[in-house]
Design an enzyme around this catalytic site. Structure first.
Site, PDB file in Angstrom:
ATOM      1  N   PHE A  38       0.817  -1.203   0.000  1.00 20.01           N
ATOM      2  CA  PHE A  38       0.000   0.000   0.000  1.00 20.01           C
ATOM      3  C   PHE A  38       0.854   1.257   0.000  1.00 20.01           C
ATOM      4  CE2 PHE A  38      -2.252  -3.330   2.270  1.00 20.01           C
ATOM      5  CZ  PHE A  38      -3.504  -3.323   1.683  1.00 20.01           C
ATOM      6  N   ASP A  39       0.443   2.233  -0.800  1.00 19.52           N
ATOM      7  CA  ASP A  39       0.928   3.592  -0.625  1.00 19.52           C
ATOM      8  C   ASP A  39       0.204   4.143   0.612  1.00 19.52           C
ATOM      9  OD1 ASP A  39       2.036   6.161  -1.228  1.00 19.52           O
ATOM     10  OD2 ASP A  39       0.075   6.720  -2.031  1.00 19.52           O
ATOM     11  N   LYS A  40       0.752   5.179   1.241  1.00 14.93           N
ATOM     12  CA  LYS A  40       0.100   5.725   2.439  1.00 14.93           C
ATOM     13  C   LYS A  40      -0.837   6.874   2.101  1.00 14.93           C
ATOM     14  CE  LYS A  40       2.144   8.481   5.441  1.00 14.93           C
ATOM     15  NZ  LYS A  40       1.190   9.615   5.566  1.00 14.93           N
ATOM     16  N   THR A  41      -0.273   7.991   1.645  1.00  9.80           N
ATOM     17  CA  THR A  41      -1.071   9.199   1.453  1.00  9.80           C
ATOM     18  C   THR A  41      -2.055   9.031   0.297  1.00  9.80           C
ATOM     19  OG1 THR A  41       0.778  10.528   2.240  1.00  9.80           O
ATOM     20  CG2 THR A  41      -0.973  11.683   1.069  1.00  9.80           C
ATOM     21  N   LYS A  47      10.080   2.483  -4.530  1.00  6.23           N
ATOM     22  CA  LYS A  47       8.899   1.640  -4.336  1.00  6.23           C
ATOM     23  C   LYS A  47       8.880   0.500  -5.358  1.00  6.23           C
ATOM     24  CE  LYS A  47       6.017   5.397  -2.497  1.00  6.23           C
ATOM     25  NZ  LYS A  47       4.742   6.149  -2.634  1.00  6.23           N
TER      26      LYS A  47
END
Length: 631
Positions: free
Chosen positions: A311-314, A492
Site C-alpha cells: 500500500f501507498d500511504k497518502t 517503491k
C-alpha cells in the site's frame, strides 16, 4: 451467407417448431401411428439440424472442428441407420440447450445492461439568451453550459458553475449514498441529481466521459479470457478432433455405426467449454455492481493468487484530505513562500499548505517565482522574490546542505511521533519553518486489512515517501506488517520487484497517479481512483469509491470466481466420464446422453450464476476481528 444469417436469427421459432414436432412424434408413438411418428421425427431432425449443420460448416471454413460438427456427423449417421427418433431428440436438445444457455448468459451480463440503461440520452443546453434547449447528449460539446434539474441525470462529465445539490453517484461508485456538491465540484455523466438545480460546464462528452469508459471497461473485461479459459480453448483444439478419431476407430473395430455415433454425441465438451467463461462473466458483473472494475478473467485469476498487498500511504491508507495542524516558524514569510510554490501542485501536502494559507489570508499570488526545480519524492526548489526557497523533506534539505539546530531536530521528532507528516521550509540556506500536516486514516481500514488476512493475504506492506516515524505511527494503528519509509517512486518499484523475486504474488494499491510505476510493476495494480482517467488506464482493478470495503470485496470475489471456475471444470469432466461409463455398461444411449450433456451445461451456468449474488462474508470476519483485538 444471407440464408445462414436468416436461419440463425430464427433459432427461437425453429427450436419451438422442433419441440412441437418431437411432441407430436411421441404422441404418435403412444397412439401406435408408426408412420406418422417417423415422419414427425424426420421433419424435426431436419428443421433443427439445419442451423447446427450451418454452424459446423462455418467453423470448418475457419479451420475449426467444433462441437456442432460432432453433432452434425452423429445426426447424419443416425439418418443412415434409420434412427430418426435419436436424430430428432439430439438436434432438438442441442438447440434447446443453446437457447437456455443464451438466456442464462444474458442474466449474468445483466450488470452491463443495467449500466447501459443508466446512460443519459438528452441534455438541456443554456442558450445565449438564457433560455434552454433540449438536445441529444451526443451533440453536446466541451465548454457548453448545461442546466440540470432535480431528478435528472447529469448528461456529461462537467464542473459546477452555479448551484448546489445532492447527487446519487451509484453509476460511478457502486454506492447509492448521496454526495453534496456545489460550485467548482466535478460531476459525472450518469449520476442523478436527487435535489437542487445545477448549471454545469461540460468538460468531457461522448465516449470520453467516466461513465462511458466504465461501461466499455466492463464490457471488454467480460470478453477477456482467464488463464483457465485459454487452457480449455487449447485443450478443445485437440480434444474435439480426438473424439472424431476415437469414434471412427470404435466404428471400424466394432463395426457398430450406432455405437460410433453415440461416442460422438457423448464426447461433446459443451459444459467444459462454457464453464470457465460463464464464471468469468458473472464474477466481473458482480464486481461492476459493487463498484469494483476488474479488467478481465486473467486479472481475476492473478488477484485470487495474491498473497502480499503493498500500500501507498497518502491518499490510499489515508484519505488524502490533509490539513496543517502544527506550525513552528522563525520567519512568517516561510509559510507564504511555501504556499506560493505549492499553489500549482496537486500533491496532498501541498494542497493542505495552500488551503491553510488561503484561510489565513497568507496566500500571495503576486510573489514572483523563477528557476523552479521539482525533485520527485523530495520537494521543490525555486527563487521567490529573489530569495532561494526550499519546500520539502529532510532529504531535500540535506541535498542543499541545510542544517538544523538541536531544538529544531527535537521539535521535528516530536511532530513525527505524533504521526504528522513534515514539510520543511528553508530560506537562503536556513530552516525557518516546520509544518506538521495530518491526514486522517480511512474509516475502518484496520478492520478491512484484517479481513484481507482472513481471506488469505499473508503480508501487508506500506511503502511511503513520508518520514519513518510518521509511517510507523500510521502502521501501528492499522496493523501493517512491514513499513518502508522515505522512498522515492523508483524505490517503491524496487521493493515490489524484491517481493516478486521472493516468489510472492504482489498487489500494489495506490492512487493511480504518483504510483503508476509501482502499479505497472506489481502482478496486480489496484487504483483507489473514483474513476479518474489515470486510474482506469494504468491499473488492473479500479475501486470506484476508493473504499477498502471494495478492496476486500474484490479479493474475496476473485477467490470465489476462480473456485467457481474449477467447480465447473470438475462438473464438466465428471459428466463426460459418467456418460462414457454409462455407455460401456449399456445404460446410456444417444438421446439420453445428449439430455445429460445439455443438463450439465445448465448446471455449470446455474453454478456460475451464484456469483451474481456474492457478498463478502462480513459476519464471520467481524467475529474473527473481535477475537483478534481481544487477544
Amino acid at each position: 451467407m444471407a440464408f445462414e444469417q436468416w436461419i440463425q436469427q430464427k433459432i427461437k421459432p425453429i427450436t419451438a417448431i422442433a419441440a412441437a414436432l418431437v411432441a407430436l412424434g411421441l404422441a404418435s408413438h403412444w397412439l401406435g401411428q408408426t408412420f406418422l411418428q417417423q415422419g414427425f421425427y424426420i421433419i424435426a431432425a431436419i428443421i433443427a439440424g439445419v442451423p447446427i449443420l450451418l454452424r459446423a460448416w462455418s467453423a470448418l471454413r475457419m479451420k475449426i472442428i467444433s462441437i456442432e460438427l460432432l453433432v452434425s456427423v452423429a445426426v447424419i449417421g443416425a439418418f443412415i441407420i434409420g434412427e430418426y427418433d435419436e436424430a430428432a431428440f439430439v438436434t432438438f436438445l442441442f438447440l434447446f440447450g443453446d437457447f437456455l444457455e443464451q438466456k442464462t448468459l444474458a442474466k449474468t451480463r445483466q450488470s452491463i445492461q443495467t449500466l447501459a440503461d443508466m446512460a443519459p440520452t438528452t441534455a438541456l443546453v443554456v442558450q445565449p439568451d438564457g433560455q434552454t434547449a433540449e438536445i441529444d447528449v451526443d451533440d453536446v460539446v466541451p465548454n457548453q453550459e448545461l442546466l440540470v434539474k432535480t431528478g435528472a441525470q447529469i448528461p456529461v462529465d462537467g464542473e459546477i458553475l452555479t448551484g448546489r445539490g445532492d447527487l446519487n453517484e451509484a453509476s460511478i461508485t457502486g454506492e447509492s449514498r448521496l454526495v453534496a456538491k456545489e460550485n467548482g465540484a466535478d460531476v459525472y455523466a450518469g449520476t442523478i441529481l436527487e435535489n437542487g438545480t445545477l448549471h454545469i460546464k461540460a468538460t468531457k462528452v461522448g465516449d470520453d466521459t467516466t461513465f462511458a469508459k466504465i461501461v466499455e471497461l466492463v464490457e471488454d473485461a467480460q470478453d477477456t479470457k482467464s488463464h483457465a479459459e485459454k487452457l480449455i480453448d487449447k485443450f478443445a483444439q485437440y480434444y474435439t478432433p480426438a473424439v472424431l478419431v476415437i469414434a471412427l476407430l470404435v466404428g471400424l473395430v466394432t463395426q457398430n455405426l450406432r455405437l460410433a455415433i453415440t461416442v460422438l454425441v457423448l464426447g461433446c465438451p459443451g459444459a467444459l467449454v462454457i464453464g470457465a467463461p460463464v464464471s468469468n462473466v458473472a464474477g466481473i458483473g458482480n464486481g461492476a455492481k459493487h463498484g469494483v472494475l476488474v479488467k478481465g478473467g486473467a486479472v481475476m485469476t492473478t488477484l485470487r493468487n495474491v498473497d502480499t498487498f503493498v500500500f501507498d500511504k497518502t491518499g490510499t491508507l489515508t484519505q488524502g484530505k490533509t490539513t496543517v495542524t502544527t506550525i513552528h516558524q522563525d520567519d512568517p514569510t516561510g509559510l507564504q513562500y511555501a504556499a506560493r510554490l505549492e499553489n500549482d501542485s496537486d500533491h496532498p501536502l501541498g494542497r493542505a499548505i495552500v488551503a491553510y494559507a488561503a484561510d489565513h489570508q497568507l496566500l500571495n499570488p503576486g510573489l514572483k517565482v523563477t528557476a523552479t526545480q521539482t525533485y520527485q519524492g523530495l520537494g521543490i526548489a525555486a527563487q521567490v522574490d529573489g530569495q532561494q526557497v526550499l519546500v520539502g523533506n529532510q532529504a531535500l534539505l540535506k541535498q542543499y546542505q541545510v542544517t538544523m539546530t538541536p531544538q529544531q531536530t527535537a521539535t521535528m521528532q516530536t511532530m513525527q511521533t505524533q504521526g504528522e507528516s513534515l514539510v520543511l521550509v528553508a530560506v537562503n540556506g536556513q530552516l525557518t519553518t516546520l509544518l506538521g500536516i495530518s491526514d486522517q486514516i480511512r474509516p475502518a481500514v484496520a478492520e478491512r486489512l484484517q479481513e484481507l488476512k482472513q481471506l488469505g493475504a499473508k503480508q501487508l506492506v506500506m511503502l511511503t515517501g513520508d518520514n519513518e516515524r510518521t509511517a510507523q505511527a500510521v502502521a501501528a494503528q492499522i496493523g501493517i506488517d512491514q513499513v518502508h519509509a522515505e522512498l522515492l517512486p523508483a524505490d517503491k518499484v524496487k521493493f515490489v520487484k524484491q517481493l516478486q523475486s521472493e516468489g510472492r504474488t504482489v498487489a500494489f494499491v495506490g492512487d493511480g497517479i504518483n504510483d503508476s510505476p509501482s502499479l505497472a510493476q506489481a502482478d496486480i495494480g489496484i487504483a483507489m481512483g473514483s474513476g479518474t482517467d489515470v486510474a482506469l488506464e494504468t491499473s488492473d482493478v479500479v475501486l470506484m469509491q476508493s473504499d477498502f470495503t471494495e478492496l476486500v470485496h474484490a479479493y474475496g470475489l476473485a477467490r470465489k470466481t476462480v473456485g467457481n471456475m474449477r467447480e465447473n471444470i470438475v462438473i464438466a469432466l465428471a459428466t463426460v466420464a459418467f456418460l462414457f461409463l454409462g455407455l460401456i455398461v449399456g445404460v446410456v444411449d444417444m438421446a439420453s446422453g445428449m439430455l445429460v450433456h445439455e443438463g450439465s451445461i445448465l448446471v455449470v451456468i446455474l453454478n456460475a450464476m451464484r456469483l451474481i449474488g456474492y457478498q463478502r462474508p462480513v459476519k464471520k470476519i467481524k467475529e474473527n476481528w473481535q477475537i483478534a483485538k481481544e487477544n
